[in-house]
Design a protein around this motif. Structure first.
Motif, PDB file in Angstrom:
ATOM      1  N   ASN A 247       0.832  -1.195   0.000  1.00  0.00           N
ATOM      2  CA  ASN A 247       0.000   0.000   0.000  1.00  0.00           C
ATOM      3  C   ASN A 247       0.870   1.250   0.000  1.00  0.00           C
ATOM      4  N   VAL A 248       0.545   2.166  -0.894  1.00  0.00           N
ATOM      5  CA  VAL A 248       1.271   3.432  -0.990  1.00  0.00           C
ATOM      6  C   VAL A 248       0.254   4.564  -1.034  1.00  0.00           C
ATOM      7  N   ARG A 249       0.747   5.779  -0.898  1.00  0.00           N
ATOM      8  CA  ARG A 249      -0.129   6.945  -0.937  1.00  0.00           C
ATOM      9  C   ARG A 249       0.205   7.881  -2.097  1.00  0.00           C
ATOM     10  N   SER A 250       1.441   8.259  -2.218  1.00  0.00           N
ATOM     11  CA  SER A 250       1.829   9.279  -3.193  1.00  0.00           C
ATOM     12  C   SER A 250       2.484   8.660  -4.419  1.00  0.00           C
ATOM     13  N   ALA A 251       2.656   9.484  -5.450  1.00  0.00           N
ATOM     14  CA  ALA A 251       3.355   9.041  -6.655  1.00  0.00           C
ATOM     15  C   ALA A 251       4.803   8.679  -6.346  1.00  0.00           C
ATOM     16  N   LEU A 252       5.437   9.434  -5.457  1.00  0.00           N
ATOM     17  CA  LEU A 252       6.819   9.132  -5.100  1.00  0.00           C
ATOM     18  C   LEU A 252       6.919   7.766  -4.418  1.00  0.00           C
ATOM     19  N   GLU A 253       5.961   7.458  -3.554  1.00  0.00           N
ATOM     20  CA  GLU A 253       5.966   6.152  -2.898  1.00  0.00           C
ATOM     21  C   GLU A 253       5.713   5.039  -3.904  1.00  0.00           C
ATOM     22  N   MET A 254       4.788   5.239  -4.839  1.00  0.00           N
ATOM     23  CA  MET A 254       4.504   4.233  -5.855  1.00  0.00           C
ATOM     24  C   MET A 254       5.723   4.039  -6.761  1.00  0.00           C
ATOM     25  N   HIS A 255       6.390   5.129  -7.105  1.00  0.00           N
ATOM     26  CA  HIS A 255       7.595   5.057  -7.932  1.00  0.00           C
ATOM     27  C   HIS A 255       8.674   4.234  -7.225  1.00  0.00           C
ATOM     28  N   ALA A 256       8.900   4.510  -5.957  1.00  0.00           N
ATOM     29  CA  ALA A 256       9.936   3.804  -5.207  1.00  0.00           C
ATOM     30  C   ALA A 256       9.626   2.310  -5.111  1.00  0.00           C
ATOM     31  N   ALA A 257       8.353   1.989  -4.845  1.00  0.00           N
ATOM     32  CA  ALA A 257       7.961   0.582  -4.714  1.00  0.00           C
ATOM     33  C   ALA A 257       8.093  -0.149  -6.044  1.00  0.00           C
ATOM     34  N   ALA A 258       7.694   0.506  -7.142  1.00  0.00           N
ATOM     35  CA  ALA A 258       7.778  -0.127  -8.465  1.00  0.00           C
ATOM     36  C   ALA A 258       9.227  -0.359  -8.865  1.00  0.00           C
ATOM     37  N   MET A 259      10.069   0.635  -8.661  1.00  0.00           N
ATOM     38  CA  MET A 259      11.470   0.507  -9.042  1.00  0.00           C
ATOM     39  C   MET A 259      12.159  -0.588  -8.230  1.00  0.00           C
ATOM     40  N   ALA A 260      11.783  -0.733  -6.972  1.00  0.00           N
ATOM     41  CA  ALA A 260      12.415  -1.736  -6.120  1.00  0.00           C
ATOM     42  C   ALA A 260      12.046  -3.158  -6.528  1.00  0.00           C
ATOM     43  N   ARG A 261      10.868  -3.355  -7.130  1.00  0.00           N
ATOM     44  CA  ARG A 261      10.385  -4.697  -7.448  1.00  0.00           C
ATOM     45  C   ARG A 261      10.559  -5.081  -8.909  1.00  0.00           C
ATOM     46  N   TRP A 262      10.816  -4.131  -9.784  1.00  0.00           N
ATOM     47  CA  TRP A 262      10.770  -4.363 -11.223  1.00  0.00           C
ATOM     48  C   TRP A 262      11.795  -5.396 -11.684  1.00  0.00           C
ATOM     49  N   SER A 263      12.972  -5.374 -11.154  1.00  0.00           N
ATOM     50  CA  SER A 263      14.016  -6.277 -11.640  1.00  0.00           C
ATOM     51  C   SER A 263      13.691  -7.745 -11.387  1.00  0.00           C
ATOM     52  N   ASP A 264      12.838  -8.019 -10.400  1.00  0.00           N
ATOM     53  CA  ASP A 264      12.478  -9.396 -10.076  1.00  0.00           C
ATOM     54  C   ASP A 264      11.246  -9.885 -10.840  1.00  0.00           C
ATOM     55  N   CYS A 265      10.678  -9.025 -11.698  1.00  0.00           N
ATOM     56  CA  CYS A 265       9.421  -9.351 -12.371  1.00  0.00           C
ATOM     57  C   CYS A 265       9.649  -9.671 -13.844  1.00  0.00           C
ATOM     58  N   THR A 266       8.752 -10.489 -14.380  1.00  0.00           N
ATOM     59  CA  THR A 266       8.803 -10.818 -15.802  1.00  0.00           C
ATOM     60  C   THR A 266       7.903  -9.914 -16.624  1.00  0.00           C
TER      61      THR A 266
END
Length: 397
Positions: A247-266
């Motif tokens: 769960n995130v609130r702001s665009a900055l939080e969503m950006h950080a969460a997406a960038m942290a998980r992207w490398s592990d995703c197909t």
């Protein structure tokens, strides 16, 4: 997923039996073949004629009738799935202990297909140790529980025990027959709005509810994927197995969460309505009203799609969303190129029944070579269309 499937529906004697008509209708609309069994008590709550008319087949109400005696073994071999809804406390006990005094139980004991049971009863009956033991026994046999809902009960009490809504029951069966074609995939999905704080009280936001993204997450999990759902501020949530929610609130939080998980995703599916701008400064105290105009200085938020696209590996797929009010395909194709997306889901808030807040959506899938139009559908059905395209693109790699 239910088209052509052979489904037995067993109906026992609960006031919730009236919902069996909605279940039969939904199964028929999905293209399933349906046969209905009823306990004698069930016929006191809904007419066999009603369910026979909807299913287009005779309803069996007694194992001693000609149809029941001749068909109870045959039906158990015929079906792809046996659904018992509603399942009363009495029927639960009989199923758990093999008390074969009705066509419903006789077919259950003969069935070689998966069996799903959806209980319905008052809260104290549902929570009683005997009922809990019977549910556990049925599950230990390999049967599938469609858990009860909470809310107002026929007794006037509030609590657990309501029959699951027909939509959830049908979705459970649909998920059971999902193809598993995303097994081994790890999919990043963004969903919902972002809220960009102005002060401790106010924020800039949009009308997104997260329904489309949650539908995508649940559909992908049903098809075997591990899902990383990054969910903006919304009242909605999901608890299906295979979905991990951040769960995130702001665009900055969503950006950080997406960038942290992207490398592990197909793959990534970016359905969130992310704010393009945020206030340059967040006031520490509530902004007071004054006689003059209020001016806000806004700064650009990070472009999540562009950054994920720029770092995309050859083995990764990335899907974007575009909500456009004019020049939709042209704008979507421009976004596709700039952000290195594999395809875009395009829709318009001006289409009746589509866009934010609705349970339905109407989309176009846009890639570099073609535009595919779809009719207005439930958001879960739209999610399946998007995932079908994702699988098709994956198979061409």
């Amino acid at each position: 997923m239910l088209a052509g499937k052979k489904v037995i529906l067993g109906v026992s004697g609960s006031i919730a039996a009236y919902k069996s008509a909605l279940i039969v209708r939904g199964l028929i609309r999905a293209g399933a073949q349906v046969r209905v069994l009823m306990t004698p008590a069930a016929t006191e709550f809904i007419s066999p004629l009603t369910l026979a008319t909807l299913s287009k087949h005779e309803v069996i109400t007694s194992v001693h009738s000609e149809a029941g005696w001749n068909n109870h073994v045959e039906l158990g071999l015929w079906a792809d799935v046996y659904l018992i809804a509603p399942t009363t406390a009495t029927t639960l006990a009989k199923l758990a202990h093999g008390i074969c005094d009705s066509a419903l139980v006789a077919v259950y004991l003969s069935a070689r297909c998966p069996v799903f049971f959806a209980p319905a009863m008052d809260v104290d009956m549902w929570l009683h140790p005997a009922t809990r033991a019977n549910v556990a026994t049925l599950q230990s046999y390999g049967n599938y529980l469609i858990d009860v809902d909470s809310g107002e009960l026929a007794s006037g009490l509030n609590g657990q025990g309501r029959l699951a809504e027909p939509e959830r029951i049908l979705q459970t069966l649909t998920d059971h027959f999902s193809p598993g074609d995303l097994t081994g995939s790890r999919i990043l999905i963004t969903a919902g709005p972002t809220h960009e704080d102005l002060d401790p009280v106010r924020y800039l936001g949009n009308r997104s509810t997260g329904k489309m993204g949650i539908a995508l997450a649940e559909a992908a999990a049903a098809r075997g994927a591990e899902v990383e759902l990054i969910l903006g501020p919304t009242e909605l949530s999901t608890s299906v197995p295979g979905v991990t929610t951040t769960n995130v609130r702001s665009a900055l939080e969503m950006h950080a969460a997406a960038m942290a998980r992207w490398s592990d995703c197909t793959a990534g599916i970016l359905s969130a309505a992310v704010a393009d701008y945020r206030p340059a400064e967040v006031a520490k105290e509530k902004i007071k009203k004054s006689d003059g105009a209020l001016q806000l200085r806004l700064v650009r938020n990070p472009d999540i799609a562009a950054e994920l696209g720029a770092s995309k590996r050859p083995d990764q797929l990335l899907v974007g969303f575009a909500l456009e009010t004019e020049n939709g395909v042209e704008n979507a194709r421009g976004k596709l190129e700039r952000k290195q997306l594999d395809f875009i889901v395009l829709n318009s808030p001006r289409t009746p029944g589509a866009g934010f807040g609705h349970d339905t959506n109407q989309i176009q899938l846009v890639d570099r070579n073609m535009v595919t139009d779809f009719e207005l559908k439930s958001k879960r059905a739209v999610a399946e269309d998007i995932l079908d395209r994702l699988v098709a693109v994956k198979q061409t790699r």
